[in-house]
Enzyme design. Structure first.
Site, short mmCIF file in Angstrom:
data_model
loop_
_atom_site.label_atom_id
_atom_site.label_comp_id
_atom_site.label_asym_id
_atom_site.label_seq_id
_atom_site.Cartn_x
_atom_site.Cartn_y
_atom_site.Cartn_z
CD1 TRP A 106 -0.18 -1.79 2.97
CD2 TRP A 106 0.79 0.21 3.26
NE1 TRP A 106 0.68 -1.90 4.04
CE2 TRP A 106 1.29 -0.67 4.25
CE3 TRP A 106 1.26 1.52 3.27
CZ2 TRP A 106 2.23 -0.31 5.20
CZ3 TRP A 106 2.20 1.90 4.22
CH2 TRP A 106 2.67 0.98 5.17
CE LYS B 215 -3.82 -9.38 -1.46
NZ LYS B 215 -4.29 -8.05 -1.00
CD GLU C 148 -4.80 -6.11 3.22
OE1 GLU C 148 -4.39 -6.40 2.06
OE2 GLU C 148 -4.29 -6.57 4.26
CD GLU D 240 11.08 -3.79 -3.14
OE1 GLU D 240 11.60 -3.70 -2.01
OE2 GLU D 240 10.24 -3.00 -3.57
CB CYS E 60 10.93 -1.18 0.77
SG CYS E 60 11.11 -0.50 -0.87
CD GLU F 173 10.50 -2.47 6.60
OE1 GLU F 173 9.78 -3.50 6.63
OE2 GLU F 173 10.98 -2.00 5.56
CB ILE F 174 9.97 1.98 12.50
CG1 ILE F 174 10.97 1.52 13.56
CG2 ILE F 174 8.80 2.73 13.14
CD1 ILE F 174 11.65 2.65 14.33
P1 NAI Z 1 2.14 -7.46 4.13
O1 NAI Z 1 3.40 -8.08 3.65
O2 NAI Z 1 1.29 -8.27 5.05
O3 NAI Z 1 1.21 -7.03 2.89
C1 NAI Z 1 1.64 -6.84 1.56
C2 NAI Z 1 0.69 -7.55 0.62
O4 NAI Z 1 0.71 -8.94 0.87
C3 NAI Z 1 -0.76 -7.12 0.75
O5 NAI Z 1 -1.38 -7.11 -0.53
C4 NAI Z 1 -1.35 -8.23 1.61
O6 NAI Z 1 -2.75 -8.38 1.45
C5 NAI Z 1 -0.61 -9.42 1.08
N1 NAI Z 1 -0.56 -10.57 1.99
C6 NAI Z 1 -0.57 -10.55 3.35
N2 NAI Z 1 -0.52 -11.81 3.83
C7 NAI Z 1 -0.50 -12.64 2.77
C8 NAI Z 1 -0.47 -14.06 2.62
N3 NAI Z 1 -0.47 -14.90 3.68
N4 NAI Z 1 -0.44 -14.58 1.37
C9 NAI Z 1 -0.44 -13.78 0.30
N5 NAI Z 1 -0.49 -12.44 0.37
C10 NAI Z 1 -0.51 -11.86 1.59
O7 NAI Z 1 2.50 -6.07 4.82
P2 NAI Z 1 1.57 -5.22 5.82
O8 NAI Z 1 0.93 -6.13 6.83
O9 NAI Z 1 0.71 -4.36 5.01
O10 NAI Z 1 2.67 -4.32 6.55
C11 NAI Z 1 3.44 -4.85 7.62
C12 NAI Z 1 4.86 -4.36 7.58
O11 NAI Z 1 5.49 -4.83 6.41
C13 NAI Z 1 5.01 -2.85 7.53
O12 NAI Z 1 4.95 -2.27 8.78
C14 NAI Z 1 6.37 -2.72 6.90
O13 NAI Z 1 7.36 -2.86 7.86
C15 NAI Z 1 6.44 -3.89 5.93
N6 NAI Z 1 6.09 -3.51 4.54
C16 NAI Z 1 7.11 -3.39 3.63
C17 NAI Z 1 6.83 -2.97 2.35
C18 NAI Z 1 7.90 -2.81 1.34
O14 NAI Z 1 7.75 -2.03 0.41
N7 NAI Z 1 8.98 -3.54 1.44
C19 NAI Z 1 5.47 -2.62 1.93
C20 NAI Z 1 4.47 -2.84 2.94
C21 NAI Z 1 4.80 -3.26 4.19
#
Ligand code: NAI
Ligand code: MG
Length: 492
Positions: free
Chosen positions: A165, A189, A192, A264, A298, A395-396
């Site tokens: 997001w 996908k 959300e 990534e 990230c 990672e905050i």
């Molecule tokens: P997340 O990794 O849970 O979500 C990213 C995507 O993966 C979303 O579309 C989510 O619906 C999907 N997802 C979640 N669980 C899944 C599963 N079991 N199987 C398949 N898809 C799944 O990240 P979230 O919960 O939004 O954020 C948590 C932390 O992750 C943040 O505080 C941050 O530290 C990190 N993050 C890092 C990002 C980056 O660009 N590297 C981007 C977003 C979050």
């Protein structure tokens, strides 16, 4: 500010699309369920979005399979594919104001940033890959014997793309661009928290003439819609951006079907400031490198290492800059910091601020919520941070900077690398040899010298260690979406 005819507060855009796109049709979820997407600046519901689960994912995968296996996508001339990707970029450009405002509404990022960063990069990325479509080719190989041997680079097939997001539309472009150029079909996908710009871009993709079934979008939650995509035997590859813990789940679940995977993920990127640098430039770079996008990057430069003898000067200057950041309505063109994306991120960040205080770091500015409504967090800087504190290791993903001090190059190389992550790093110095020694020794996928967050569609991006697998952007990303085939022909 220069006087322009433009209004200072941009109007809130109309939401046009809340359904899912499967095989060229906009439909409700099979279950009839919807979920709310929320404006993080006001905490009010923007719209109810069709909530996909395994039944919808199954239909979407079938549509993507059909478009891939039977054409027209896989049979289309590569140059014509390129034209359609360019057409999509043109339509995004024509709807630039609407899309930027939609991103601000759903994600909370300042309209200024959506216009100056997100959408110019989206358009550039799609145009860059449009140019690749007819330039993906193999080699002829001089093997032993009387044979003609050549390779072909063929599309991987149906690609499941799961995105976060923080840069909703830009992640769409990073994923669609190389996949479409290679001739793959897609089931995406979106996160959300932020489905709106993706759905609107999918509408524009149809309008551009990208055939039905080539791009399918199933909004929904990770453990339901996301997991169904990961497990589906009709999906050849998963490209994921998000948290490393989610990637670990995906990797385990994809093992059964041995899908190709690219990740990534996150980071705890070191931003190293030497005493011989242009300190004012380093301060500006540190501010941008951490606070840009509310710290939700990230590659955020969240461990700022400053050479001991200039640390006091650095902290004074960065604190003064942090205090000038303008928080508030993200639709106001003068706002530089919007809200965090949702309650969960907001709570996580505030809990890390508490951990920083409890660990004995010195909070020199910020440290709490801003205002009473919306998920705003004050730009926060901790001084006197040490390597083992949670604010220095975890990672905050928020506007929280940790400043640490160091004495020499070898020490700072070792400390930079003392993390499970390896996404990015930056170094500020006027000494060319020192800059290159650091760049060579740091275990990270991207190194910026005397700059931060410089992105270009042509330059590969991705992580060492737990920050990822594979590279996005550049020619490198085409490998994520192609299989190499070797053909050997007897000349006897
Ligand atoms: P997340 O990794 O849970 O979500 C990213 C995507 O993966 C979303 O579309 C989510 O619906 C999907 N997802 C979640 N669980 C899944 C599963 N079991 N199987 C398949 N898809 C799944 O990240 P979230 O919960 O939004 O954020 C948590 C932390 O992750 C943040 O505080 C941050 O530290 C990190 N993050 C890092 C990002 C980056 O660009 N590297 C981007 C977003 C979050
Ligand atoms: Mg999660």
């Amino acid at each position: 500010m220069t006087a322009t005819a433009e209004k200072t507060v941009v109007p809130v855009p109309k939401v046009r699309q809340t359904k899912m796109l499967i095989g060229g049709q906009w439909r409700d979820a099979q279950s009839g369920k919807t979920f709310e997407t929320v404006n993080p600046a006001t905490e009010q519901v923007i719209a109810n979005i069709a909530e996909g689960d395994s039944a919808d994912v199954d239909l979407a995968v079938k549509a993507a399979r059909k478009a891939f296996d039977e054409g027209p996508w896989s049979r289309m001339d590569a140059r014509d594919r390129g034209k359609l990707i360019n057409k999509l970029a043109d339509l995004i450009e024509q709807n630039f104001d609407e899309l930027s405002a939609l991103e601000t509404l759903d994600n909370g990022k300042p309209i200024k940033d959506a216009r100056a960063a997100d959408f110019p990069l989206v358009i550039d990325c799609l145009r860059y890959y449009a140019g690749w479509a007819d330039k993906i080719h193999g080699d002829t190989i001089p093997i032993r014997g009387n044979y003609f041997c050549y390779t072909r680079r063929e599309p991987t097939g149906v690609c499941g793309q799961i995105i976060p997001w923080n840069f909703p539309a830009l992640m769409v472009a990073w994923k669609w661009g190389p996949a479409l150029a290679a001739g793959c079909t897609i089931v995406m996908k979106p996160a959300e928290q932020t489905p709106l710009s993706c759905l609107r871009m999918a509408e524009l993709a149809l309008e551009a003439g990208i055939p039905e079934g080539v791009i399918n979008v199933v909004p929904g939650y990770g453990p339901t819609a996301g997991a169904a995509l990961v497990k589906h035997p009709g999906v050849d590859k998963i490209a994921f951006t998000g948290e490393h813990r989610t990637a670990q789940i995906i990797m385990a679940e994809a093992a059964t079907t041995l899908k190709r995977l690219t990740f990534e993920l996150g980071g705890k990127s070191p931003n190293v400031v030497f005493a011989d640098s242009n300190i004012d430039a380093a301060v500006a770079g540190a501010e941008f490198g951490l606070f840009f996008n509310q710290g939700q990057c990230c590659c955020a430069g969240s461990r700022v290492f400053v050479e001991e003898k200039v640390k006091a000067e650095f902290v004074e200057k960065i604190t003064a800059r942090a205090k000038t950041r303008k928080l508030g309505n993200p639709f106001d063109t003068s706002t530089s910091q919007g809200p965090q994306v949702d309650q969960a991120q907001f709570d996580k960040i505030l809990s890390y601020i508490e951990k920083g205080k409890n660990a004995g770091a010195k909070c020199v500015t910020g440290g709490k919520r801003f205002g009473e409504k919306g998920f705003f967090v004050e730009p926060t800087i901790f001084d006197n941070v040490t390597d083992e504190m949670p604010i220095a290791t975890d990672e905050i993903f928020g506007p929280v900077m940790s400043v640490l001090s160091f004495k020499d190059l070898d020490e700072i190389i070792a400390r930079s690398n003392d993390t499970c992550y390896g996404l990015a790093a930056a170094v500020w110095t006027r000494d060319v040899a020192k800059a290159h020694r650091y760049a060579k020794s740091v275990r990270a996928g991207t190194v910026w010298v005397n700059c931060y967050d410089v992105f270009d569609a042509a330059a590969p991006f991705g992580g060492f260690k737990m920050s990822g697998m594979g590279r996005e952007l550049g020619a490198a990303a085409l490998n994520n979406y192609t299989e190499l085939k070797t053909v050997t022909v007897s000349l006897d």
